[in-house]
Design a protein around this motif. Structure first.
Motif, PDB file in Angstrom:
ATOM      1  N   UNK A 193       0.834  -1.202   0.000  1.00  0.00           N
ATOM      2  CA  UNK A 193       0.000   0.000   0.000  1.00  0.00           C
ATOM      3  C   UNK A 193       0.868   1.251   0.000  1.00  0.00           C
ATOM      4  N   UNK A 194       0.833   1.940  -1.130  1.00  0.00           N
ATOM      5  CA  UNK A 194       1.657   3.117  -1.278  1.00  0.00           C
ATOM      6  C   UNK A 194       1.251   4.173  -0.247  1.00  0.00           C
ATOM      7  N   UNK A 195      -0.055   4.262  -0.011  1.00  0.00           N
ATOM      8  CA  UNK A 195      -0.509   5.311   0.919  1.00  0.00           C
ATOM      9  C   UNK A 195       0.022   5.062   2.329  1.00  0.00           C
ATOM     10  N   UNK A 196       0.331   3.787   2.600  1.00  0.00           N
ATOM     11  CA  UNK A 196       0.889   3.460   3.914  1.00  0.00           C
ATOM     12  C   UNK A 196       2.287   4.095   4.048  1.00  0.00           C
ATOM     13  N   UNK A 197       3.090   3.877   3.021  1.00  0.00           N
ATOM     14  CA  UNK A 197       4.435   4.466   3.019  1.00  0.00           C
ATOM     15  C   UNK A 197       4.325   5.983   3.068  1.00  0.00           C
ATOM     16  N   UNK A 198       3.388   6.497   2.283  1.00  0.00           N
ATOM     17  CA  UNK A 198       3.207   7.942   2.208  1.00  0.00           C
ATOM     18  C   UNK A 198       2.799   8.504   3.572  1.00  0.00           C
ATOM     19  N   UNK A 199       1.960   7.744   4.281  1.00  0.00           N
ATOM     20  CA  UNK A 199       1.430   8.251   5.546  1.00  0.00           C
ATOM     21  C   UNK A 199       2.435   8.185   6.681  1.00  0.00           C
ATOM     22  N   UNK A 200       3.236   7.118   6.753  1.00  0.00           N
ATOM     23  CA  UNK A 200       4.024   6.967   7.975  1.00  0.00           C
ATOM     24  C   UNK A 200       5.545   6.917   7.810  1.00  0.00           C
ATOM     25  N   UNK A 201       6.033   6.707   6.585  1.00  0.00           N
ATOM     26  CA  UNK A 201       7.478   6.500   6.448  1.00  0.00           C
ATOM     27  C   UNK A 201       8.272   7.796   6.466  1.00  0.00           C
ATOM     28  N   UNK A 202       9.516   7.701   6.966  1.00  0.00           N
ATOM     29  CA  UNK A 202      10.460   8.818   6.847  1.00  0.00           C
ATOM     30  C   UNK A 202      11.213   8.697   5.525  1.00  0.00           C
ATOM     31  N   UNK A 203      11.599   7.443   5.248  1.00  0.00           N
ATOM     32  CA  UNK A 203      12.299   7.193   3.990  1.00  0.00           C
ATOM     33  C   UNK A 203      11.612   6.042   3.266  1.00  0.00           C
ATOM     34  N   UNK A 204      11.804   6.026   1.985  1.00  0.00           N
ATOM     35  CA  UNK A 204      11.173   4.995   1.168  1.00  0.00           C
ATOM     36  C   UNK A 204      12.243   4.305   0.335  1.00  0.00           C
ATOM     37  N   UNK A 205      12.212   2.981   0.340  1.00  0.00           N
ATOM     38  CA  UNK A 205      13.096   2.201  -0.519  1.00  0.00           C
ATOM     39  C   UNK A 205      12.235   1.477  -1.528  1.00  0.00           C
ATOM     40  N   UNK A 206      12.682   1.439  -2.759  1.00  0.00           N
ATOM     41  CA  UNK A 206      11.919   0.704  -3.768  1.00  0.00           C
ATOM     42  C   UNK A 206      12.768  -0.473  -4.226  1.00  0.00           C
ATOM     43  N   UNK A 207      12.184  -1.656  -4.140  1.00  0.00           N
ATOM     44  CA  UNK A 207      12.913  -2.872  -4.471  1.00  0.00           C
ATOM     45  C   UNK A 207      12.136  -3.617  -5.557  1.00  0.00           C
ATOM     46  N   UNK A 208      12.880  -4.088  -6.556  1.00  0.00           N
ATOM     47  CA  UNK A 208      12.241  -4.861  -7.628  1.00  0.00           C
ATOM     48  C   UNK A 208      13.251  -5.852  -8.161  1.00  0.00           C
ATOM     49  N   UNK A 209      12.810  -7.070  -8.368  1.00  0.00           N
ATOM     50  CA  UNK A 209      13.654  -8.151  -8.893  1.00  0.00           C
ATOM     51  C   UNK A 209      14.978  -8.267  -8.143  1.00  0.00           C
ATOM     52  N   UNK A 210      14.922  -8.172  -6.828  1.00  0.00           N
ATOM     53  CA  UNK A 210      16.115  -8.401  -6.016  1.00  0.00           C
ATOM     54  C   UNK A 210      17.085  -7.244  -5.973  1.00  0.00           C
ATOM     55  N   UNK A 211      16.707  -6.108  -6.565  1.00  0.00           N
ATOM     56  CA  UNK A 211      17.601  -4.955  -6.533  1.00  0.00           C
ATOM     57  C   UNK A 211      16.921  -3.769  -5.872  1.00  0.00           C
ATOM     58  N   UNK A 212      17.717  -3.040  -5.118  1.00  0.00           N
ATOM     59  CA  UNK A 212      17.190  -1.852  -4.476  1.00  0.00           C
ATOM     60  C   UNK A 212      17.336  -0.704  -5.477  1.00  0.00           C
ATOM     61  N   UNK A 213      16.209  -0.217  -5.972  1.00  0.00           N
ATOM     62  CA  UNK A 213      16.286   0.793  -7.031  1.00  0.00           C
ATOM     63  C   UNK A 213      16.620   2.161  -6.472  1.00  0.00           C
ATOM     64  N   UNK A 214      16.090   2.456  -5.290  1.00  0.00           N
ATOM     65  CA  UNK A 214      16.445   3.717  -4.650  1.00  0.00           C
ATOM     66  C   UNK A 214      16.022   3.714  -3.191  1.00  0.00           C
TER      67      UNK A 214
END
Lengths: 309, 253
Positions: A193-214
């Motif tokens: 849930x993107x809104x979850x990250x948006x609501x409570x996270x300080x930082x966001x990591x995006x991971x896809x196919x075993x790689x951390x994109x950012x």
């Protein structure tokens, strides 16, 4: 802030040859909430499992609170609480016994006052003598959190904590997370849930196919990648965009009843004043104007698509 | 050593036992009574004495061993398999505990349960036959060692099993036949010579023989050999458990 969890070049290849993590490096700061976003099978759970000792890394190192998770696993794990994705609970155990058991596993002496505080905080105190299989799904999930908190961890991993949880309960969960953060607990949560990250996270990591994109500050990420749209509702629909407005790269929507102008919020000049003046000059009458900020979801979908391409 | 964790696992497993206490207690009492009715009274009345002991008394050590072995295996294998099956094993894997502590908790509880049931059968037997135990210390030693060994063996089966069918496979196909053919209900001297030799390849013969010696002072094989057999089996199970511990086999991905 110092790094509470330090992951260096973590690789995980499962027995079948599937490479779930392809050299992930990540530092998680003490006291922050980091949200890990990623599609199914991206490697989120494997990453958590490797940190918590459930999966053995193929290569790379992980330290928690300065303790290596392999060579100094006792000290490292003592600091970690894990709330798994699946509701894995012994069905016939009473809630209090379940939480007491978890505390004991971590080598902590019985402390019913502390457990009462945790159960109250999670609105489970009334159910302390109920058997786990008598509880609702949301309550079971809170039992998992209570178990994970029973040894007072400094780092809490929440693997999809609000999957299948109703809206009200989700808000409660967010409040709990906020409370834990206030207590100084470092929190890593994976979510769909993107809104979850948006609501409570300080930082966001995006991971896809075993790689951390950012990994980026949520606010900075949204500011950097955030595009804003100005939607101009017209009094009378138009068939096409007037020549005079060609420079603004507008889109026509809603059967010609609205114009969309996309602009960068961080630019020196957004061009809105000129645009509105030129729309008036072109003989169009404004009925209303709206703006729309692109959400983390748009950014996320964009990133994952880019990666797939 | 995280003793608190060992204690937690042990109590957790014992709590399961006490939750089903009536069943845990009544079922061995009933099955023992049935054995006495069938073997002791119906068949035993036609067999006068075996090695100077009434047949009813003669089968007591074998009966206890049969139950202790099967209970040790089933309790320990289920104890560790069930958390794997329902997924709660994540907690043990992510807690600051090592494999030895996990084994101590699960196998220790399974051995305790088996010991308890063994003693219940011993007590029940006393209602049916006159029992005198010639070497009580050796009896206790054999009994405890058997409980521990078979609990460890059960633990290994529980780790190995990938489904409920496999969980039942070894106890049903290997252990039960070996115990029945291991002289639980007869002296191997009653067999034809060729079968006496073949029987000596059955490890359970040594366990039952030694245990029976502790009761009546007579044995099919030298008691030293019996002790060596059970100690050897215990050591073998510990070695396998050690290998599992080193490799995380079937536990950690």
């Amino acid at each position: 802030m110092t790094a509470m969890v330090k992951i260096s070049d973590l690789r995980k290849i499962y027995d079948g040859g599937f490479e779930a993590l392809k050299g992930v490096s990540l530092e998680i700061r003490e006291g922050e909430i980091l949200a890990l976003l990623g599609p199914n099978g991206a490697g989120k759970t494997t990453l958590i499992s490797a940190v918590c000792g459930i999966a053995v890394p193929t290569s790379g190192t992980i330290s928690v609170g300065g303790h290596d998770t392999i060579t100094d696993y006792r000290a490292a794990r003592q600091l970690i609480g894990l709330v798994p994705q699946e509701i894995n609970l012994e069905p016939f155990q009473k809630v209090m016994d379940a939480v007491r058991f978890s505390r004991g596993l971590f080598g902590c002496k019985r402390d019913d006052a502390l457990l009462e505080r945790i159960l109250r905080q999670l609105s489970l105190w009334d159910k302390r003598n109920a058997k786990v299989n008598e509880l609702s799904g949301g309550m079971k999930r809170r039992v998992l959190i209570a178990k994970a908190l029973s040894h007072e961890p400094r780092v809490l991993f929440l693997d999809e904590p609000t999957a299948g949880v109703d809206v009200e309960l989700r808000r409660d969960m967010w409040d709990t997370v906020a409370q834990l953060k206030a207590d100084g607990v470092t929190i890593i949560l994976t979510t769909h849930y993107i809104e979850e990250a948006e609501a409570i996270a300080d930082r966001v990591g995006v991971i896809a196919k075993g790689e951390l994109l950012l990994v980026e500050e949520k606010a900075a990420l949204m500011a950097r990648m955030g595009r804003k749209e100005l939607i101009v509702d017209l009094q009378e629909p138009v068939a096409e965009i007037p020549e005079a407005l060609a420079a603004y790269d507008l889109r026509l929507i809603e059967d010609g009843r609205a114009l969309v102008y996309t602009y960068d919020t961080t630019a020196d000049r957004t061009g809105i004043t000129n645009l509105l003046a030129e729309i008036a000059a072109a003989g169009l009458t404004l009925r209303d104007i709206r703006t729309h900020q692109s959400s983390l979801e748009d950014i996320f979908v964009g990133l994952v698509k880019e990666d797939a391409a | 050593m995280n003793l608190q964790a060992v204690r937690s696992i042990y109590y957790f497993e014992m709590a399961r036992f006490f939750r089903t206490f009536l069943q845990s207690f009544i079922s061995p009492v009933i099955s023992t009574s049935l054995y006495f009715v069938v073997f002791g009274t119906a068949i035993g009345s036609r067999i006068d004495q075996v090695e100077g002991v009434s047949y009813g008394a003669f089968i007591v050590p074998g009966l206890i061993m049969l139950t202790v072995m099967t209970q040790g295996i089933s309790n320990a294998s289920f104890g560790i398999y069930f958390p794997k099956f329902i997924g709660t094993i994540y907690e043990q894997l992510s807690a600051p505990v090592n494999f030895l502590e996990i084994v101590l908790g699960y196998a220790g509880a399974a051995a305790t349960k088996a010991l308890f049931i063994g003693l219940v059968i011993l007590g029940t037997s006393a209602f049916f036959v006159d029992l005198s135990i010639q070497h009580p210390l050796a009896m206790a030693g054999f009994l405890i060692l058997t409980c521990i060994s078979f609990a460890l063996f059960g633990f290994i089966i529980g780790i190995w099993a990938k489904n409920f069918e496999q969980l039942q496979l070894i106890p049903l196909l290997i252990v039960t036949p070996l115990v029945f053919l291991g002289g639980s209900f007869y002296s191997i001297s009653m067999l034809p010579p060729i079968w006496q030799t073949i029987t000596l390849f059955n490890p359970v013969v040594y366990l039952i023989s030694g245990f029976r010696w502790a009761f009546f002072g007579t044995a099919d094989v030298p008691v030293g050999l019996s002790l060596l057999a059970i100690a050897g089996f215990c050591a073998l199970c510990m070695a396998v458990v050690w290998v599992i511990f080193r490799t995380g086999w079937r536990l950690r991905s």
